[in-house]
Design an enzyme around this catalytic site. Structure first.
Site, PDB file in Angstrom:
ATOM      1  N   HIS A 198       0.816  -1.213   0.000  1.00  0.00           N
ATOM      2  CA  HIS A 198       0.000   0.000   0.000  1.00  0.00           C
ATOM      3  C   HIS A 198       0.853   1.268   0.000  1.00  0.00           C
ATOM      4  O   HIS A 198       1.920   1.326   0.580  1.00  0.00           O
ATOM      5  CB  HIS A 198      -0.957  -0.001   1.201  1.00  0.00           C
ATOM      6  CG  HIS A 198      -0.274  -0.097   2.532  1.00  0.00           C
ATOM      7  ND1 HIS A 198      -0.201  -1.256   3.250  1.00  0.00           N
ATOM      8  CD2 HIS A 198       0.374   0.824   3.263  1.00  0.00           C
ATOM      9  CE1 HIS A 198       0.445  -1.053   4.371  1.00  0.00           C
ATOM     10  NE2 HIS A 198       0.804   0.202   4.403  1.00  0.00           N
ATOM     11  N   ASN A 199       0.345   2.269  -0.704  1.00  0.00           N
ATOM     12  CA  ASN A 199       0.922   3.626  -0.751  1.00  0.00           C
ATOM     13  C   ASN A 199       2.259   3.702  -1.481  1.00  0.00           C
ATOM     14  O   ASN A 199       2.944   4.726  -1.401  1.00  0.00           O
ATOM     15  CB  ASN A 199       1.079   4.216   0.666  1.00  0.00           C
ATOM     16  CG  ASN A 199      -0.240   4.533   1.317  1.00  0.00           C
ATOM     17  OD1 ASN A 199      -1.060   3.644   1.535  1.00  0.00           O
ATOM     18  ND2 ASN A 199      -0.463   5.782   1.643  1.00  0.00           N
TER      19      ASN A 199
END
Length: 338
Positions: free
Chosen positions: A247-248
């Protein structure tokens, strides 16, 4: 950024008083204030609730002065910006996740109570009869969706794309000429863990995946959606089979990533970076433009633009090769002695 309504259904608003009761928090602010959604600490809006769980007091800008409220431990409750209500509790991130269940709901595969007819599929797209297209999804001109692919609610796919067999895509915005090969997983929640009174708890993820034009995702690779912000792969980035992107992560244009690479959360990869097979990168590391990382390297710190690194822990390639040469020389001497 705000939670995307294409992927999350709004259930609110809910008053701060009610959220405090349901999470066991002590509300230090207007209990009648209405909250509509969740947000990150740095970017939450006036009708959103965030959390702060760092071990040091929040610095200026760490918590948005526009936030409606913030879950926070008692030690730092008086350090929030003026006007931000404090919801004091021992596990701020867990309380935030509990509040989110009252405010939003993820639109999953089974949301349709009965079969529906997708209305945003271009007439020239080729969709296999066994593919599943969720409500509100859009598929552009000449895109191919292979058998048993599952496209989640609200997913947007551009023109001239290829979606392979047995892929699953959710919480994603996909550009033109993107190829996602068989078995890939785009937009899953990924590996987020938070402390709770009974031990580790799964942390919800509210962001999206954005694949820009010309991206290729290899077979059985995974690209997780962001926690609040987006996971982004830039134009013409090419990901091999069996890679993990957490994620991210934000990757620039023309990044090349060989198989078995593992990229931890919130890594930033510049334009034109080349990663060899089995490269591992620790969370929050920044890789500069046009850097190259040798196969099986373990990266724990920033790599400047244009440099080539290798080894575990990774270091500049000349330094790494000198160390290998020295070790080989020492071991050969030991062999001669014996």
């Amino acid at each position: 950024m705000a939670v995307d309504p294409r992927f999350f259904e709004a259930l609110g608003p809910v008053s701060l008083g009610e959220l405090a009761r349901e999470t066991g928090a002590d509300c230090r602010g207007d209990t009648g204030r209405l909250i509509k959604s969740v947000g990150s600490a740095a970017n939450a809006g006036s009708d959103e609730i965030c959390y702060y769980d760092a071990k040091k007091p929040p610095e200026e800008g760490a918590v948005s002065s526009n936030a409606g409220a913030c879950f926070i431990r008692a030690d730092f409750a008086d350090r929030l910006p003026e006007g931000v209500a404090a919801l004091v509790c021992p596990f701020p991130r867990l309380a935030h996740a509990l509040a989110a269940r009252r405010l939003i709901r993820f639109r999953d595969w089974g949301d349709e109570s009965r079969p529906h007819t997708p209305t945003s599929i271009h007439a020239t797209a080729r969709i296999a009869p066994t593919a599943h297209i969720g409500a509100g999804a859009a598929i552009g001109e000449r895109t191919i969706v292979a058998p048993n692919a599952v496209i989640g609610p609200g997913v947007q796919i551009g023109r001239d794309c290829v979606i392979g067999a047995n892929t699953s895509i959710q919480s994603a915005l996909i550009g033109n000429s993107v190829k996602i090969y068989s078995g890939a997983r785009i937009g899953e929640a990924g590996f987020g863990v938070m402390p709770g009174p009974g031990g580790a708890e799964d942390a919800p993820q509210y962001g999206r995946v954005i694949l820009q034009d010309g991206v290729t995702i290899g077979a059985n690779s995974c690209v997780d959606r962001g926690a609040f912000d987006d996971t982004i792969l830039g134009e013409n980035t090419k990901i091999d089979n069996l890679c993990q992107i957490a994620h991210n992560v934000v990757a620039g244009r023309n990044v090349l990533m060989a198989s078995f690479a593992g990229i931890s959360g919130s890594v930033t990869i510049g334009d034109g970076v080349h990663l060899g097979g089995r490269v591992g990168i620790a969370d929050h590391v920044v890789i500069g433009d046009n850097a190259q990382i040798a196969a099986s390297a373990g990266v724990f710190r920033e790599i400047p633009s244009g440099e080539t690194w290798g080894g575990v822990p990774a270091r500049p390639v000349r330094e790494w090769m000198r160390e290998i040469a020295w070790l080989q020389k020492q071991t050969s001497r030991e062999r001669r002695k014996t």
